[in-house]
Design a protein around this motif. Structure first.
Motif, PDB file in Angstrom:
ATOM      1  N   ASN A   7       0.809  -1.216   0.000  1.00 11.93           N
ATOM      2  CA  ASN A   7       0.000   0.000   0.000  1.00 11.93           C
ATOM      3  C   ASN A   7       0.843   1.266   0.000  1.00 11.93           C
ATOM      4  OD1 ASN A   7      -2.422  -1.493   0.134  1.00 11.93           O
ATOM      5  ND2 ASN A   7      -2.207  -1.704   2.351  1.00 11.93           N
ATOM      6  N   THR A   8       2.147   1.122  -0.237  1.00 15.41           N
ATOM      7  CA  THR A   8       3.021   2.291  -0.153  1.00 15.41           C
ATOM      8  C   THR A   8       3.004   3.130  -1.426  1.00 15.41           C
ATOM      9  OG1 THR A   8       4.897   0.940  -0.877  1.00 15.41           O
ATOM     10  CG2 THR A   8       4.543   1.170   1.508  1.00 15.41           C
ATOM     11  N   PHE A   9       2.875   2.481  -2.586  1.00 19.39           N
ATOM     12  CA  PHE A   9       2.820   3.193  -3.851  1.00 19.39           C
ATOM     13  C   PHE A   9       1.426   3.040  -4.442  1.00 19.39           C
ATOM     14  CE2 PHE A   9       7.235   2.684  -3.147  1.00 19.39           C
ATOM     15  CZ  PHE A   9       7.912   3.647  -3.892  1.00 19.39           C
TER      16      PHE A   9
ATOM     17  N   TRP B 201       5.394  -0.796 -22.292  1.00 16.59           N
ATOM     18  CA  TRP B 201       4.478  -0.993 -21.164  1.00 16.59           C
ATOM     19  C   TRP B 201       4.747   0.142 -20.176  1.00 16.59           C
ATOM     20  CZ3 TRP B 201       0.329  -2.573 -18.893  1.00 16.59           C
ATOM     21  CH2 TRP B 201       0.275  -2.792 -17.508  1.00 16.59           C
ATOM     22  N   GLU B 202       3.706   0.886 -19.802  1.00 16.76           N
ATOM     23  CA  GLU B 202       3.886   2.076 -18.989  1.00 16.76           C
ATOM     24  C   GLU B 202       2.948   2.056 -17.775  1.00 16.76           C
ATOM     25  OE1 GLU B 202       3.287   5.435 -21.522  1.00 16.76           O
ATOM     26  OE2 GLU B 202       4.921   4.900 -22.887  1.00 16.76           O
ATOM     27  N   VAL B 203       3.523   2.387 -16.625  1.00 14.94           N
ATOM     28  CA  VAL B 203       2.756   2.486 -15.378  1.00 14.94           C
ATOM     29  C   VAL B 203       3.233   3.723 -14.622  1.00 14.94           C
ATOM     30  CG1 VAL B 203       1.944   1.300 -13.299  1.00 14.94           C
ATOM     31  CG2 VAL B 203       2.709  -0.035 -15.281  1.00 14.94           C
ATOM     32  N   GLY B 204       2.311   4.483 -14.062  1.00 16.19           N
ATOM     33  CA  GLY B 204       2.663   5.639 -13.251  1.00 16.19           C
ATOM     34  C   GLY B 204       2.418   5.365 -11.779  1.00 16.19           C
ATOM     35  N   TYR B 205       3.342   5.788 -10.922  1.00 15.11           N
ATOM     36  CA  TYR B 205       3.230   5.531  -9.487  1.00 15.11           C
ATOM     37  C   TYR B 205       3.386   6.824  -8.690  1.00 15.11           C
ATOM     38  CZ  TYR B 205       3.632   0.510 -10.360  1.00 15.11           C
ATOM     39  OH  TYR B 205       3.410  -0.768 -10.794  1.00 15.11           O
ATOM     40  N   LEU B 206       2.531   6.992  -7.694  1.00 14.59           N
ATOM     41  CA  LEU B 206       2.660   8.051  -6.705  1.00 14.59           C
ATOM     42  C   LEU B 206       3.319   7.457  -5.473  1.00 14.59           C
ATOM     43  CD1 LEU B 206      -0.835   9.785  -7.006  1.00 14.59           C
ATOM     44  CD2 LEU B 206       1.338  10.484  -8.031  1.00 14.59           C
ATOM     45  N   THR B 207       4.379   8.083  -5.011  1.00 13.18           N
ATOM     46  CA  THR B 207       5.155   7.550  -3.889  1.00 13.18           C
ATOM     47  C   THR B 207       4.531   7.977  -2.561  1.00 13.18           C
ATOM     48  OG1 THR B 207       6.621   9.452  -3.587  1.00 13.18           O
ATOM     49  CG2 THR B 207       7.172   7.912  -5.359  1.00 13.18           C
ATOM     50  N   PRO B 208       4.986   7.398  -1.448  1.00 11.66           N
ATOM     51  CA  PRO B 208       4.469   7.815  -0.134  1.00 11.66           C
ATOM     52  C   PRO B 208       4.676   9.294   0.150  1.00 11.66           C
ATOM     53  CG  PRO B 208       5.635   5.725   0.056  1.00 11.66           C
ATOM     54  CD  PRO B 208       5.866   6.220  -1.344  1.00 11.66           C
ATOM     55  N   ASN B 209       5.686   9.904  -0.451  1.00  7.59           N
ATOM     56  CA  ASN B 209       5.949  11.337  -0.249  1.00  7.59           C
ATOM     57  C   ASN B 209       5.281  12.204  -1.304  1.00  7.59           C
ATOM     58  OD1 ASN B 209       7.563  10.893   2.026  1.00  7.59           O
ATOM     59  ND2 ASN B 209       9.393  10.562   0.774  1.00  7.59           N
ATOM     60  N   GLU B 210       4.280  11.636  -2.001  1.00  2.79           N
ATOM     61  CA  GLU B 210       3.513  12.368  -3.004  1.00  2.79           C
ATOM     62  C   GLU B 210       4.364  12.808  -4.196  1.00  2.79           C
ATOM     63  OE1 GLU B 210       0.255  12.594  -2.935  1.00  2.79           O
ATOM     64  OE2 GLU B 210       0.193  11.534  -1.034  1.00  2.79           O
ATOM     65  N   SER B 211       5.426  12.079  -4.479  1.00  2.00           N
ATOM     66  CA  SER B 211       6.206  12.315  -5.690  1.00  2.00           C
ATOM     67  C   SER B 211       5.758  11.320  -6.758  1.00  2.00           C
ATOM     68  CB  SER B 211       7.707  12.179  -5.409  1.00  2.00           C
ATOM     69  OG  SER B 211       8.145  13.165  -4.496  1.00  2.00           O
TER      70      SER B 211
ATOM     71  N   GLU C 145      13.100   5.928  -2.640  1.00  5.10           N
ATOM     72  CA  GLU C 145      11.826   5.501  -3.218  1.00  5.10           C
ATOM     73  C   GLU C 145      12.060   4.838  -4.570  1.00  5.10           C
ATOM     74  OE1 GLU C 145       8.605   8.621  -1.392  1.00  5.10           O
ATOM     75  OE2 GLU C 145       9.878   9.355  -3.016  1.00  5.10           O
ATOM     76  N   PHE C 146      13.016   5.343  -5.335  1.00 10.91           N
ATOM     77  CA  PHE C 146      13.396   4.672  -6.577  1.00 10.91           C
ATOM     78  C   PHE C 146      13.870   3.253  -6.291  1.00 10.91           C
ATOM     79  CE2 PHE C 146      13.276   8.707  -8.764  1.00 10.91           C
ATOM     80  CZ  PHE C 146      13.131   8.384 -10.099  1.00 10.91           C
TER      81      PHE C 146
END
Length: 234
Positions: A102-104, A122-132, A198-199
């Protein structure tokens, strides 16, 4: 002999004043509201105020009993695994679906045919826990021009280990950075403004997903070209 008379008030001047040219000006008339009408007007205003207060008092407990949910903004519910299953038939490989718990949070997942760039991805977008944000792009047909575009022409600044694999780190110096990995027949590029930890966390989940999927078979004729390409990590 002339009879002297004292000046007096001319009754004809009552309620009017002369303006010097022989004409009279009428005094302004001030309307007077009868007491009964003024009382009725005040009663109407007071009644409206009382009705408004009663309405607020009636609905306020309902609002307090049902508080609005706290929200950090709109977050679409993307089933990355389901989209990946649909894309695997045309991709020629099993797309990576990193499990980050549940972190990303994923805000998009799609297969791009590469009609513009010539490289299907193949493309996916992720929001990190720090809203980046970190964008994942995976392909089996990379080329140097495509990689430069994906990494925003960032130079190689080092390496970063994630998931037991060594990723090439490219940094623009303006907050945007990329991590690139050539592994098991496909190339993965992570790009965004997030922190390196986070990366690394997302990269480890990507490697785990790739190792759980069948490796992509590379034809013998393409293997030598990949080994000497300076823009891909070995």
């Amino acid at each position: 002999m002339q009879e002297k008379t004292s000046p007096g008030t001319d009754p004809s001047d009552s309620g009017a004043k002369g303006n010097g040219d022989g004409t009279a000006e009428q005094a302004p008339v001030r309307p007077v509201i009868p007491a009964a009408a003024a009382k009725r007007a005040n009663a109407s205003v007071i009644g409206m105020i009382v009705a408004l207060v009663v309405s607020i008092a009636a609905f306020l407990p309902i609002i307090l009993m049902n508080p609005l949910p706290k929200s950090d903004g709109f977050r679409p519910d993307i089933d990355v695994s389901a989209v990946a299953r649909n894309a695997s038939d045309v991709a020629g490989f099993t797309p990576a679906t990193p499990d980050t718990g549940n972190t990303f949070t994923s805000n998009y997942a799609r297969w791009e045919s590469g009609s513009g760039s010539g490289v299907p991805t193949w493309e996916v977008g992720y929001l990190t826990p720090n809203e980046s944000f970190i964008g994942l792009v995976q392909t089996r047909q990379p080329n140097p021009t495509w990689l430069v575009q994906q990494t925003k022409s960032a130079p190689v600044t080092g390496t970063r280990t994630a998931g037991g694999q060594e990723w090439v780190l490219r940094d623009t110096g303006k907050g945007e950075k990329s991590m690139v990995l050539n592994y098991r027949g496909t190339t993965v590029v992570l790009t965004g403004s997030a922190q390196l930890d986070e990366f690394a966390e997302l990269g480890a989940a990507v490697v785990k997903s790739m190792e759980a999927n069948p490796a992509v078979t590379v034809s013998p004729s393409a293997s030598p070209a990949r080994k000497v390409s300076p823009w891909l990590p070995t």
